[in-house]
Design a protein around this motif. Structure first.
Motif, PDB file in Angstrom:
ATOM      1  N   LEU A   1      -6.909   1.149  -8.600  1.00  0.00           N
ATOM      2  CA  LEU A   1      -5.894   0.128  -8.860  1.00  0.00           C
ATOM      3  C   LEU A   1      -6.300  -1.113  -8.085  1.00  0.00           C
ATOM      4  CD1 LEU A   1      -3.173  -0.574 -10.191  1.00  0.00           C
ATOM      5  CD2 LEU A   1      -2.051   0.146  -8.072  1.00  0.00           C
TER       6      LEU A   1
ATOM      7  N   VAL B   1       0.474   6.773  -6.845  1.00  0.00           N
ATOM      8  CA  VAL B   1      -0.904   7.137  -7.153  1.00  0.00           C
ATOM      9  C   VAL B   1      -0.953   8.571  -7.675  1.00  0.00           C
ATOM     10  CG1 VAL B   1      -1.398   8.023  -4.838  1.00  0.00           C
ATOM     11  CG2 VAL B   1      -3.252   7.146  -6.226  1.00  0.00           C
TER      12      VAL B   1
ATOM     13  N   VAL C   1       1.934   1.788  -3.548  1.00  0.00           N
ATOM     14  CA  VAL C   1       0.802   2.293  -4.343  1.00  0.00           C
ATOM     15  C   VAL C   1       0.615   3.787  -4.095  1.00  0.00           C
ATOM     16  CG1 VAL C   1      -1.696   2.203  -4.665  1.00  0.00           C
ATOM     17  CG2 VAL C   1      -0.383   0.083  -4.505  1.00  0.00           C
TER      18      VAL C   1
ATOM     19  N   TRP D   1       0.328   8.296 -15.203  1.00  0.00           N
ATOM     20  CA  TRP D   1      -0.956   7.614 -15.369  1.00  0.00           C
ATOM     21  C   TRP D   1      -1.807   8.246 -16.467  1.00  0.00           C
ATOM     22  CZ3 TRP D   1      -2.012   3.121 -13.015  1.00  0.00           C
ATOM     23  CH2 TRP D   1      -1.276   2.772 -11.875  1.00  0.00           C
TER      24      TRP D   1
ATOM     25  N   TRP E   1      -7.042   2.941  -0.734  1.00  0.00           N
ATOM     26  CA  TRP E   1      -5.632   2.579  -0.487  1.00  0.00           C
ATOM     27  C   TRP E   1      -5.087   3.327   0.730  1.00  0.00           C
ATOM     28  CZ3 TRP E   1      -3.185  -1.513  -1.953  1.00  0.00           C
ATOM     29  CH2 TRP E   1      -3.494  -2.136  -3.164  1.00  0.00           C
TER      30      TRP E   1
ATOM     31  N   SER F   1       0.822  -1.206   0.000  1.00  0.00           N
ATOM     32  CA  SER F   1       0.000   0.000   0.000  1.00  0.00           C
ATOM     33  C   SER F   1       0.858   1.259   0.000  1.00  0.00           C
ATOM     34  CB  SER F   1      -0.949   0.010   1.203  1.00  0.00           C
ATOM     35  OG  SER F   1      -0.227  -0.048   2.422  1.00  0.00           O
TER      36      SER F   1
ATOM     37  N   LYS G   1      -8.035   5.789  -4.515  1.00  0.00           N
ATOM     38  CA  LYS G   1      -6.973   6.396  -3.713  1.00  0.00           C
ATOM     39  C   LYS G   1      -7.377   6.458  -2.244  1.00  0.00           C
ATOM     40  CE  LYS G   1      -4.577  10.824  -3.072  1.00  0.00           C
ATOM     41  NZ  LYS G   1      -3.165  10.389  -3.123  1.00  0.00           N
TER      42      LYS G   1
END
Length: 209
Positions: free
Chosen positions: A46, A33, A29, A133, A54, A26, A51
């Motif tokens: 994801l 993010v 991530v 992204w 997470w 996490s 978000k």
């Protein structure tokens, strides 16, 4: 058939390991993010988690890790003290290792706070990953946290005709029960992103005053 007793120490050790591993995932991530305003606007996910989700996983696992670590130290305190006493009897054979660990830890903390290389480059790499992204796409909201505003306030903020906004949404299959519903809640109701709803509205000339 007899069952083996529940071993609390083993349970605590396994829980420390599990929470540590999940926190590592996490944490990585959250390192990559997209920025909050983009993630919330595009409804970024994801592995099916947003978000916010997470962040919640990471925060709660951090608390769990802390709690089980306290229990782990409690149940292994005698072993730890015996180990340290044994080390003391061996005339501080771990002095160099302890000093090296403290120095390295202080360098990482201090270097990160002061943004020295290579810690600065680590953060810059994370910033680049966040932007990757949606590279080349215009995914910025009209203003920060636009998705949280009620439709009435959003329309006033960017000078749109509220009645036309509600009509367009209804025609496109996203009817709003009230002008006070936020773009975020409306998007969740219809399983789309706030950005998709906003683009749908802005594509119709009737919404412009």
């Amino acid at each position: 058939m007899s069952t083996s007793p529940f071993r609390l120490r083993n349970f605590i050790t396994l829980l420390v390991t599990f929470s540590g591993l999940v926190m590592t995932v996490s944490g990585f991530v959250l390192y990559v993010v997209p920025e909050g305003r983009v993630a919330y606007w595009t409804d970024w996910t994801l592995l099916g988690l947003t978000k916010e989700a997470w962040g919640s996983v990471h925060t709660n696992l951090s608390f769990l890790f802390f709690l089980v670590l306290v229990f782990h130290l409690y149940y292994n305190w005698r072993v730890l003290m015996a180990y340290l006493k044994d080390r003391l009897r061996q005339r501080f054979t771990l002095r160099r290792e302890l000093a090296a660990a403290l120095v390295l830890g202080l360098v990482v903390v201090g270097g990160s706070a002061a943004q020295w290389p290579p810690f600065l480059q680590v953060m810059e790499l994370g910033a680049a990953a966040k932007k990757a992204w949606y590279a080349g796409e215009d995914v910025q909201p009209p203003f920060p946290h636009a998705e949280l505003m009620p439709l009435a306030e959003l329309s006033r903020r960017i000078d749109l005709n509220l009645a036309a906004v509600l009509a367009v949404l209804a025609e496109e299959g996203y009817p709003a029960a009230s002008e006070e519903v936020s773009l975020k809640n409306l998007a969740r109701r219809y399983d789309v992103s706030p950005m998709q709803l906003f683009e749908t509205v802005m594509a119709d000339d009737r919404v412009y005053r």
